[in-house]
Scaffold this active site. Structure first.
Site, PDB file in Angstrom:
ATOM      1  N   ARG A 256       0.853  -1.182   0.000  1.00  9.03           N
ATOM      2  CA  ARG A 256       0.000   0.000   0.000  1.00  9.03           C
ATOM      3  C   ARG A 256       0.895   1.240   0.000  1.00  9.03           C
ATOM      4  O   ARG A 256       1.919   1.282   0.684  1.00  9.03           O
ATOM      5  CB  ARG A 256      -0.928   0.030   1.227  1.00  9.03           C
ATOM      6  CG  ARG A 256      -2.089  -0.940   1.155  1.00  9.03           C
ATOM      7  CD  ARG A 256      -3.096  -0.541   0.091  1.00  9.03           C
ATOM      8  NE  ARG A 256      -4.297  -1.369   0.098  1.00  9.03           N
ATOM      9  CZ  ARG A 256      -4.467  -2.469  -0.622  1.00  9.03           C
ATOM     10  NH1 ARG A 256      -3.482  -2.887  -1.403  1.00  9.03           N
ATOM     11  NH2 ARG A 256      -5.601  -3.142  -0.569  1.00  9.03           N
ATOM     12  N   GLU A 285      -2.933   7.912  -4.537  1.00 11.85           N
ATOM     13  CA  GLU A 285      -3.132   6.975  -5.640  1.00 11.85           C
ATOM     14  C   GLU A 285      -4.520   7.192  -6.236  1.00 11.85           C
ATOM     15  O   GLU A 285      -5.498   7.189  -5.478  1.00 11.85           O
ATOM     16  CB  GLU A 285      -2.995   5.539  -5.136  1.00 11.85           C
ATOM     17  CG  GLU A 285      -3.033   4.502  -6.254  1.00 11.85           C
ATOM     18  CD  GLU A 285      -2.777   3.093  -5.757  1.00 11.85           C
ATOM     19  OE1 GLU A 285      -3.616   2.212  -6.059  1.00 11.85           O
ATOM     20  OE2 GLU A 285      -1.768   2.866  -5.064  1.00 11.85           O
ATOM     21  N   HIS A 304      -0.509   0.162  -9.954  1.00 12.02           N
ATOM     22  CA  HIS A 304      -1.209  -0.858  -9.155  1.00 12.02           C
ATOM     23  C   HIS A 304      -1.590  -2.043 -10.040  1.00 12.02           C
ATOM     24  O   HIS A 304      -2.742  -2.499 -10.059  1.00 12.02           O
ATOM     25  CB  HIS A 304      -2.454  -0.268  -8.491  1.00 12.02           C
ATOM     26  CG  HIS A 304      -2.789  -0.933  -7.187  1.00 12.02           C
ATOM     27  ND1 HIS A 304      -3.265  -0.248  -6.101  1.00 12.02           N
ATOM     28  CD2 HIS A 304      -2.715  -2.228  -6.796  1.00 12.02           C
ATOM     29  CE1 HIS A 304      -3.489  -1.090  -5.095  1.00 12.02           C
ATOM     30  NE2 HIS A 304      -3.158  -2.305  -5.503  1.00 12.02           N
TER      31      HIS A 304
END
Length: 343
Positions: A256, A285, A304
């Site tokens: 993360r 993000e 991602h």
């Protein structure tokens, strides 16, 4: 058109079945007193054919949310408050399956709905293989100076480092760490796992508690961040930790974005405090256009994509089949969540 990262896609790519789940702990039956009462299962916010088929293949009954519902499969990270509202309106629900390995998006719902006879499961371990593969790719690309070479317009010098025999630190001890250890074994690296306790993780040369993080960072050639995002792990890697690392060390984050202080990472890259970084997750993000991290030296940023939608969908379907069988049978649920710990 790409599928939002926040929704589990109802697609299985042409290579479905190429991955398997990797768990860091053995699956054991949930104790009898905590075992959910079997019954109809509802998909929210809306069903997907791939996942409905997985539930029915395991013998489960799929129906709309009602007073008869005993299980909920939640297929998005968006609007966690809506999940909380569904649980408030349906106190008879005793099992919730979450869509991703990381459950930080549901932290508030987990805490506010941590009640007896409500079992939470996630996809932790389900996506470990593709994510670990991506992490290794980022590390090898950094060592071999790929960020520099893909931008080059002239031949340049022959440079690069090898992973063989290096010291690798992995922060986290879940399925990704287990799979990374397996992938790293042919490189004859020395491996250190950092986790909440110092309980040894099989396959690692050394396991230390998180209190010893600063000490092992100073010894590392490559640091992989594969920890859960909780209130206690935000900015686990900050200015102090980056300063402690070797100037020749590389940092890879596939967990993360919030586990790393982004501003501190930019400073460390620009000053040469570390040799480079590979990140599949960022904070914020998506990373905005023009953000300083995009132009920092020796960095690889992927969107991602360590586990693409085509990879995660069949793996979640497999997890659903396993957990529906547990729901209806012996209670051997995979990916059981500890609401207090947050993973």
């Amino acid at each position: 058109m790409s599928t939002s990262r926040y929704d589990q896609p109802d697609v299985a790519g042409p290579n479905a079945g190429q991955h398997r789940a990797v768990l860091s702990v053995d699956v054991v039956p949930v104790s009898t007193e905590l075992r959910p009462t079997p019954g109809p299962i509802a998909f929210l916010p809306k069903p997907g054919a791939l996942f409905v088929d997985a539930v029915t293949a395991a013998g489960g009954e799929v129906s709309d949310l009602s007073e008869h519902t005993r299980g909920i499969v939640w297929l998005t990270s968006r609007s966690p408050s809506d999940l909380g509202a569904a649980l408030d309106a349906n106190p008879q629900v005793q099992w919730v399956q979450l869509p991703w390995a990381g459950i930080d998006a549901f932290a508030d719902v987990l805490k506010s709905h941590n009640r007896p006879h409500l079992l939470w499961t996630s996809a932790k371990g389900a996506y470990a293989q593709p994510v670990a593969e991506h992490a290794l790719m980022l590390a090898l690309a950094l060592l071999r100076r790929i960020p520099e070479r893909v931008r080059a317009t002239s031949w340049g010098e022959s440079t690069g480092d090898s992973l063989y025999g290096r010291h690798v630190v992995i922060i986290g001890a879940g399925g990704i760490a287990v799979e990374l250890l397996r992938l790293l074994a042919p490189f004859d690296v020395a491996t250190t796992i950092v986790r909440r306790s110092a309980d040894p993780l099989p396959g690692a040369d050394r396991t230390v508690a998180s209190d010893d993080l600063d000490e092992v960072l100073a010894e590392a050639d490559v640091v992989f961040v594969a920890a859960a995002m909780t209130s206690g792990t935000r900015h686990l890697i900050g200015q102090r930790q980056l300063t402690l690392m070797k100037k020749t060390a590389y940092l890879v984050n596939i967990a993360r974005g919030g586990l790393i202080d982004t501003d501190a990472l930019v400073d460390a890259l620009e000053s040469g405090e570390i040799a480079g970084a590979g990140v599949d997750v960022t904070d914020p993000e998506p990373l905005p256009d023009g953000h300083p991290l995009w132009s920092a030296p020796n960095v690889i940023i992927t969107p991602h994509s360590a586990d693409t939608p085509e990879m995660t969908a069949p793996l979640l379907a497999a997890r659903l089949k396993q957990n529906v069988a547990a729901f209806l049978g012996d209670g051997r649920f995979a990916g059981v969540v500890d609401p207090e710990a947050g993973y």
